[in-house]
Design a protein around this motif. Structure first.
Motif, PDB file in Angstrom:
ATOM      1  N   ASP A  37      45.743  53.517  46.520  1.00  0.00           N
ATOM      2  CA  ASP A  37      46.696  53.101  47.539  1.00  0.00           C
ATOM      3  C   ASP A  37      45.890  52.904  48.806  1.00  0.00           C
ATOM      4  O   ASP A  37      45.534  53.861  49.478  1.00  0.00           O
ATOM      5  N   PHE A  38      45.575  51.656  49.143  1.00  0.00           N
ATOM      6  CA  PHE A  38      44.739  51.367  50.302  1.00  0.00           C
ATOM      7  C   PHE A  38      45.535  51.370  51.606  1.00  0.00           C
ATOM      8  O   PHE A  38      44.965  51.316  52.673  1.00  0.00           O
ATOM      9  N   ASN A  80      55.640  41.658  42.625  1.00  0.00           N
ATOM     10  CA  ASN A  80      54.830  41.160  43.738  1.00  0.00           C
ATOM     11  C   ASN A  80      54.375  42.282  44.662  1.00  0.00           C
ATOM     12  O   ASN A  80      53.413  42.118  45.394  1.00  0.00           O
ATOM     13  N   PHE A  81      55.091  43.400  44.637  1.00  0.00           N
ATOM     14  CA  PHE A  81      54.822  44.494  45.565  1.00  0.00           C
ATOM     15  C   PHE A  81      54.666  45.794  44.787  1.00  0.00           C
ATOM     16  O   PHE A  81      55.210  45.927  43.690  1.00  0.00           O
ATOM     17  N   THR A  82      53.928  46.745  45.372  1.00  0.00           N
ATOM     18  CA  THR A  82      53.723  48.029  44.708  1.00  0.00           C
ATOM     19  C   THR A  82      54.341  49.190  45.472  1.00  0.00           C
ATOM     20  O   THR A  82      54.357  50.307  44.976  1.00  0.00           O
ATOM     21  N   ASP A  95      48.793  49.036  46.605  1.00  0.00           N
ATOM     22  CA  ASP A  95      47.978  49.579  45.522  1.00  0.00           C
ATOM     23  C   ASP A  95      47.289  48.442  44.785  1.00  0.00           C
ATOM     24  O   ASP A  95      47.885  47.397  44.553  1.00  0.00           O
ATOM     25  N   ARG A  96      46.042  48.673  44.413  1.00  0.00           N
ATOM     26  CA  ARG A  96      45.293  47.619  43.729  1.00  0.00           C
ATOM     27  C   ARG A  96      44.038  48.169  43.085  1.00  0.00           C
ATOM     28  O   ARG A  96      43.574  49.252  43.419  1.00  0.00           O
ATOM     29  N   PHE A  97      43.499  47.379  42.165  1.00  0.00           N
ATOM     30  CA  PHE A  97      42.187  47.595  41.560  1.00  0.00           C
ATOM     31  C   PHE A  97      41.260  46.537  42.140  1.00  0.00           C
ATOM     32  O   PHE A  97      41.580  45.352  42.120  1.00  0.00           O
ATOM     33  N   LEU A  98      40.119  46.960  42.646  1.00  0.00           N
ATOM     34  CA  LEU A  98      39.089  46.040  43.131  1.00  0.00           C
ATOM     35  C   LEU A  98      37.895  46.166  42.195  1.00  0.00           C
ATOM     36  O   LEU A  98      37.346  47.250  42.026  1.00  0.00           O
ATOM     37  N   LEU A  99      37.488  45.065  41.597  1.00  0.00           N
ATOM     38  CA  LEU A  99      36.482  45.081  40.540  1.00  0.00           C
ATOM     39  C   LEU A  99      35.196  44.417  41.008  1.00  0.00           C
ATOM     40  O   LEU A  99      35.229  43.398  41.691  1.00  0.00           O
ATOM     41  N   SER A 100      34.075  44.985  40.584  1.00  0.00           N
ATOM     42  CA  SER A 100      32.785  44.358  40.883  1.00  0.00           C
ATOM     43  C   SER A 100      32.562  43.201  39.920  1.00  0.00           C
ATOM     44  O   SER A 100      33.210  43.098  38.871  1.00  0.00           O
ATOM     45  N   GLU A 101      31.632  42.341  40.278  1.00  0.00           N
ATOM     46  CA  GLU A 101      31.323  41.205  39.404  1.00  0.00           C
ATOM     47  C   GLU A 101      30.794  41.673  38.056  1.00  0.00           C
ATOM     48  O   GLU A 101      31.102  41.080  37.025  1.00  0.00           O
ATOM     49  N   LEU A 119      61.797  56.482  40.124  1.00  0.00           N
ATOM     50  CA  LEU A 119      62.276  57.187  41.308  1.00  0.00           C
ATOM     51  C   LEU A 119      61.256  57.218  42.442  1.00  0.00           C
ATOM     52  O   LEU A 119      61.571  57.660  43.539  1.00  0.00           O
ATOM     53  N   LEU A 120      60.053  56.777  42.187  1.00  0.00           N
ATOM     54  CA  LEU A 120      58.993  56.826  43.188  1.00  0.00           C
ATOM     55  C   LEU A 120      59.111  55.669  44.169  1.00  0.00           C
ATOM     56  O   LEU A 120      59.804  54.692  43.910  1.00  0.00           O
ATOM     57  N   ASP A 121      58.387  55.761  45.271  1.00  0.00           N
ATOM     58  CA  ASP A 121      58.359  54.630  46.195  1.00  0.00           C
ATOM     59  C   ASP A 121      57.213  53.677  45.879  1.00  0.00           C
ATOM     60  O   ASP A 121      57.149  52.580  46.402  1.00  0.00           O
ATOM     61  N   HIS A 122      56.291  54.084  45.010  1.00  0.00           N
ATOM     62  CA  HIS A 122      55.187  53.229  44.563  1.00  0.00           C
ATOM     63  C   HIS A 122      55.375  52.886  43.091  1.00  0.00           C
ATOM     64  O   HIS A 122      55.809  53.717  42.305  1.00  0.00           O
ATOM     65  N   CYS A 123      55.020  51.661  42.727  1.00  0.00           N
ATOM     66  CA  CYS A 123      54.971  51.267  41.323  1.00  0.00           C
ATOM     67  C   CYS A 123      53.632  51.731  40.761  1.00  0.00           C
ATOM     68  O   CYS A 123      52.598  51.489  41.381  1.00  0.00           O
TER      69      CYS A 123
END
Length: 187
Positions: A37-38, A80-82, A95-101, A119-123
């Protein structure tokens, strides 16, 4: 008070991203997947709500962190949203995954999937390899079985002899179960 909290959060984000950047630089030959969660969006399209006037200054440092470390933010599937506020109006992709090349070279078909939030506020988000996934296989069959004389006729006759009532999913499940029993007795 709220302005001070926002400024502290921005400063904290910059410190964190610098620390992660140093790790990535130190271990550049490793396949990286940076996730979490950035608490920041990459563009105005990733935020919707009561206060949509996000300024470039809010997401520019995060984009510089991603671009400067050659990280890849693959598209999000599912939603579209997390993150969703309880008011049902405000939502963001935090929230996201950032991947290296090198990660994408090892696992070329990775996609991010936002699952239902419950029930959470985040997916919850899932990083998966985009392969055809049709779920569990209902019947295992070895190709060599087709070499057995009369096997094809046995399959046709067995399937036609089963009479099951109910909805289509139930009928399929019961027919496969009965077919499995018939197959065990067929030798």
């Amino acid at each position: 008070m709220a302005i001070c909290d926002v400024q502290l959060a921005r400063r904290g984000n910059l410190v964190l991203w610098d620390a992660v950047s140093n790790l990535l630089l130190l271990h550049g030959d490793v396949a990286w997947c940076v996730l979490g969660d950035f608490n920041v969006v990459r563009s105005s399209e990733e935020r919707r709500g009561r206060f949509e006037n996000t300024f470039y200054v809010d997401y520019a440092p995060f984009n510089q962190f991603i671009d400067g470390n050659f990280l890849i933010d693959s598209p999000l599937c599912g939603h579209n949203f997390t993150w969703y506020r309880g008011d049902g109006v405000s939502m963001s992709r935090l929230d996201r995954f950032l991947l290296s090349e090198s990660w994408t070279t090892l696992f070329p078909n990775c996609i991010q999937v936002a699952l239902p939030r419950g029930l959470l506020d985040h997916c919850p988000i899932l990083l998966t390899i985009n392969e055809e996934n049709w779920g569990p296989k209902p019947l295992r069959m070895l190709k060599c079985w087709t070499d057995i004389p009369g096997y094809g006729d046995f399959v046709k006759e067995s399937c036609q002899s089963f009479h099951v009532q109910g909805w289509s999913g139930f009928i399929l499940k019961e027919k496969l179960k009965k077919f499995k029993e018939s197959l065990r007795s067929y030798t």
